[in-house]
Design an enzyme around this catalytic site. Structure first.
Site, PDB file in Angstrom:
ATOM      1  CB  VAL A 117      44.092  43.296  23.312  1.00 25.61           C
ATOM      2  CG1 VAL A 117      43.893  41.848  22.892  1.00 25.61           C
ATOM      3  CG2 VAL A 117      43.523  44.235  22.250  1.00 25.61           C
ATOM      4  CB  CYS A 118      47.089  41.024  26.417  1.00 29.10           C
ATOM      5  SG  CYS A 118      47.483  40.919  24.661  1.00 29.10           S
TER       6      CYS A 118
END
Lengths: 208, 208, 208, 208, 208, 208, 208, 208
Positions: free
Chosen positions: E119-120
């Site tokens: 995600v990040c």
């Protein structure tokens, strides 16, 4: 034949359940189980406590600090259980209130699960063993930093005489006979063993 | 700078969710995840479908035979979803009713999870890709016999253009911004990521 | 929607099966599968060849030397298949008789399994690909020294365009629809997937 | 059939061997192979260089510092090979003398092994690829800190077009046909594949 | 020789470093590295940023909630770096202030590390790639829930064109030549590679 | 020399074989072995029972419920063995009919295998030990949920005095001397140890 | 302080070395070590036997059958050692000639290594223990089918009183003091511990 | 209740710490821990020695040879500790000066960590046990070649009566009660348990 081994077998009327330091912060340190598995195992052992009506004792260490609060599910499952928030004793057995609660249960078999295995579980396990209790550690509801640590903690406890078993073994040893309550045990398994639930789903679908 | 790559990003209004063959019998074949983890992941991806209001399609293969019925939780979560009990097509995309349901959703992004990965997931994924859909396979809600099989299925799908991501990645890519609904996303995570729940427990306890 | 990917899908009438160097000596070198699993997988892929009536070609390398004879089960399952005992070519595709047998099959899809993966499988796979064949490598019926070797062999083949899949994926992609022959496919699975056999045992016991 | 893939196949007369930074200090950093396995693999790839008479280039990085000297076995096996002790260039391809030696070999296929994989191997591999060489990395004679690092290094190289294969695959691809020299190849395998040696021991014992 | 591959090589004057969401809460979710290893890797990549004077951007997600504050070490190492505490955007690239900071750096190569990988890290990596940046993900300073998730995140990023490498590879690719600063690079390695420190300890002890 | 240890060695005339709960449903819960390996091991231990003419007792738990029927192969191999379908006792030793069958065998050494290890195997093992029997648990024909559970079950049994060994060890300890029946033992191994079969194939091929 | 434990420590003048069934066929069954590692360990333990001048006994089982001949290296290293080719006894201790050779050595400490661990090693180990010998099993020069089997074999032997240690521990316990022969021990380590050789290479290079 | 087990519990005033052979060369042989983890564990156990003011003894083996010097951090942490550079004794307990230092400490509990586990740790552990000391081996600050070796070394020590525990268990058993010094223990954990530091960071950030 010689008979030197005595099988100290868990019995519903002899056993008490000690849940030690399953706190939100400490659990986040556990890496020898995947979080989903560990959560399931902890809730399963607690569900066994409820189902078999075992005297159960909850305790935490320093719950107002980084270790964090007891996971709410456990508190909710045992609203009337003795709850000893230890102010500082690392070994729960060093806490007089805790030992008093154990003694008050009148049980000689202690089932222990907790976080982390080599400390919060092993220390009271060894202390209780020294006091003459039969001690059973629930291996899959006790977590720690990694597998190396778990392994050495188990060997230390095994050498001392602790009996190591998983929550399913605990449930089966306590229940003894399916006929005591087929539906109850089946529900317990269905809730915490996904593949057993699948077996039941297939079975009952076909039986309809 | 050259711009040759296009980031096909999941979007709530573009995506549909296809849950393929999560049946009681077939799931018992899955051994590349522990059962507790796999159950959690499947329920999590389904919870995402509900939460993000994705058009969702359920399908099963031969559910009156050994493959067994759909796990009841999924049926309960999507009571109004198209439910295609395929009489024999192994690749769901070979079933006209299924493809019609996909087309009716009007979505161009297909999120697929299922059992087993190399068949029930990979086959419709490759077929849909050929039809021009953007295909996202949820890797941790798709299970199979062992890690070798999973690995080769992933490589086959990657080579074809499937985007591989886990349910958490899916949720985050769909949600885009916490401010869209902090509580809703937090609840989703709390229900399916035990250590995130622990973070929340500690956080809210301290904030009180 | 753009349609750039073409799903080259296995089809019974397009595919031939090449079993390369499953010899008693060479198989003893395989350590990326347990011996029981590997034996089961090899017999399963062979059973698929028989069941789907695929033109099948057997070949061995130096079978009078340390590499040892073809395992007898394979010879027995394909008594009439072309059997090319290569006198020295390591890459089966360098053997004219082998390529002639492939061409004679008239098939454009080649399913390859063999020992060891990075040589006896990868070499003819890459050669066939260069010749314009669609190539499918059966990953779990192809073994090698260890997992590092397997992994790099897979990446080399994936980059070239080989489709990687396990024997179960092969069977399902070929069969297309259970209704083509429920009992036949069920028997194939029952013989080579112990847990599928268990599902069938439970299912048919209850259905009686 | 379409023929878009070209199989760039190792050939004895096209290939050169580059052994990069197999130094006593650096090798002690390698933990993605057991030391015994890694040593065996490095010596095996070197033995291939000798056996197939490949132009071979040795290079080291900072060998008077902590990285340590080239392992003596390699120096001994290639007493007349170009030996470039790079004074500081991390990527061997940044060293003019090294590139000159490569060019002087007149070969268009470069086989590279070294320590550590993601630097001493990957950097010159990518540089050589950019220069138009066909690049083959010997995966089991190239070591690094751990499996995570190895895996990402492989993916980076695969994406760039490097062909990944183990030393056994290299030997087989170069040799082409056992009949070119049965005894020589057998000896090479016997020296570096213990279970192949066992096959030979059993075979020749029985043949006597 | 054909030259179709371009080696986009990290360069000190072309690269910026993006550290995404290394927050106290989120890091406790990381289980694909041991905590000690992961901490070391994150500090190492940060140390590279300082050492190579890379424009560095720090960003966090929801740092006043359960995700927790940025780990203090990173803040301390980059007291003057742009620090974007994103109020809600999950993909940092959706935050205008963040993209502005990236653009202001004037660099075309972006080195990204963060928590969690899929995600990040992956989201801004894919967004930046689409914008035409060269993107390098530091695989061992980016963590996530488990190895399955990491693996699928890597395959998604690899397919898109991200270059995957570890912090050591990053350091070496940036430094190019030991002679640029032997002591500086040696110190960096000594601080973050315990066995390299051991090599140096032995070397300098003997050299005295 | 002091002689305090007594080697309780399996003997054909002293041992009985107890196969506990190898039922179609329960076996699908086993995940500490791959299904193919486990099936092979269970059939191998049964084949030993037949080959060595051991008094053998079959028992099942609740076979009309989700646990499912005994796998048909075992029933077929022991058509005349006592077969105790326990109506509810989890520990087979709690079933009088089962204990009576054990006693009737007249043997003092009990070889136990079953599913799941920590319950169906460990419970009767501990009970029998308490009764003075020598107990041998066949570790690779006894399966359970995962390796953690297996490991703790083994430690509990080891501490009690159970002797842990695999089916191959059991066969060899019972057979004592190849000369008692070379062909019979060879056939047993050939049927259940694929690489031993390979050795035999190579051997006999050469000897012809 | 109480002194109840007696450290039975290996001593050069008290120990004999028994190498059991390291035969070409049987070794190919070993899969709990990589072949290169296992070969190195077996040669290392043999080299210890030579170096420490331990009375050494070689034995094989059925060496004219599929088990194959003793690996030639061992025969060559101990040309004058008693060599008992057992015609059929599986437990070497059942062979009178073997036991006679052990007794003739006059040693009370027996160091055993062999293939496979749970049979060829464990059986004579337990028999010798019963006879009052101190028994040391060299764990890394004894191999078997897989890790499950190894683990249970170790637990059986540990419970009986066998001391488990690797070849390096054996060498160190026998040597006692480097000053007894620095060069000899260093050579032994250099030949069989690649990273120790690397330490020596670096050390002596610098010392020159 | 019977009380036969005595819990020999670590106590600050009873224990001494022995750090054996943590030398730069020898540590590079350790592969059963990642280098970062091992370094952290060794420094943690040393930090415990300092924090709990345990009499601490440092010793090295052959530090002027390839084994290399003591890692400088340990020397720096214990500037006044007895430091015995053993000229040749492999078992530190064979060195009179070392034993004298132990005796001079006046402690009856010995905490031992070192490199490598099966030699430098196990030998003095067994010797001290024989002398009547209570011996505690710190499992995660003692390293060796691989996990097989570690496992057998642990079983040998467990059988002898050594208590196996990790550094965290040691710290907790010594500290007994958080209230003895909350800040000191918290700092110790924060420095060596990254996720505990994260818990503290989140906790104190929120509490501000």
């Amino acid at each position: 034949m010689e008979k030197s081994f005595k099988y100290n077998r868990l019995a519903k009327d002899d056993a008490a359940l000690l849940l030690v330091d399953h706190q939100a912060g400490l659990i986040s340190l556990v890496q020898d189980f995947s979080p989903s598995e560990f959560k399931n195992n902890v809730l399963a052992v607690a569900a066994c406590g409820v189902y078999f009506k075992l005297p159960t004792i909850l305790t935490t260490s320093f719950e107002n600090g980084p270790n964090g609060p007891l996971v709410p599910e456990l508190k909710a499952m045992f609203p009337n259980a003795p709850y000893i928030a230890r102010p500082g004793n690392i070994n729960a057995w060093d806490n007089e209130e805790f030992v008093a609660a154990v003694k008050k249960s009148g049980r000689r078999q202690l089932i222990i699960a907790g976080v982390v295995t080599e400390v919060c579980v092993a220390f009271p396990a060894l202390s209780a063993l020294e006091e003459g209790y039969e001690v059973f550690v629930i291996t899959d509801a006790s977590g720690t930093f990694n597998e190396v640590t778990r392994h050495s903690a188990w060997l230390r406890m095994q050498a001392a005489g602790v009996q190591l078993l998983n929550w399913f073994g605990m449930a089966c040893e306590l229940h003894r006979d399916w006929r005591n309550d087929i539906e109850g045990l089946g529900t317990l398994f269905s809730n915490h063993i996904p593949n057993y639930r699948n077996l039941m789903t297939s079975y009952f679908t076909r039986s309809e």
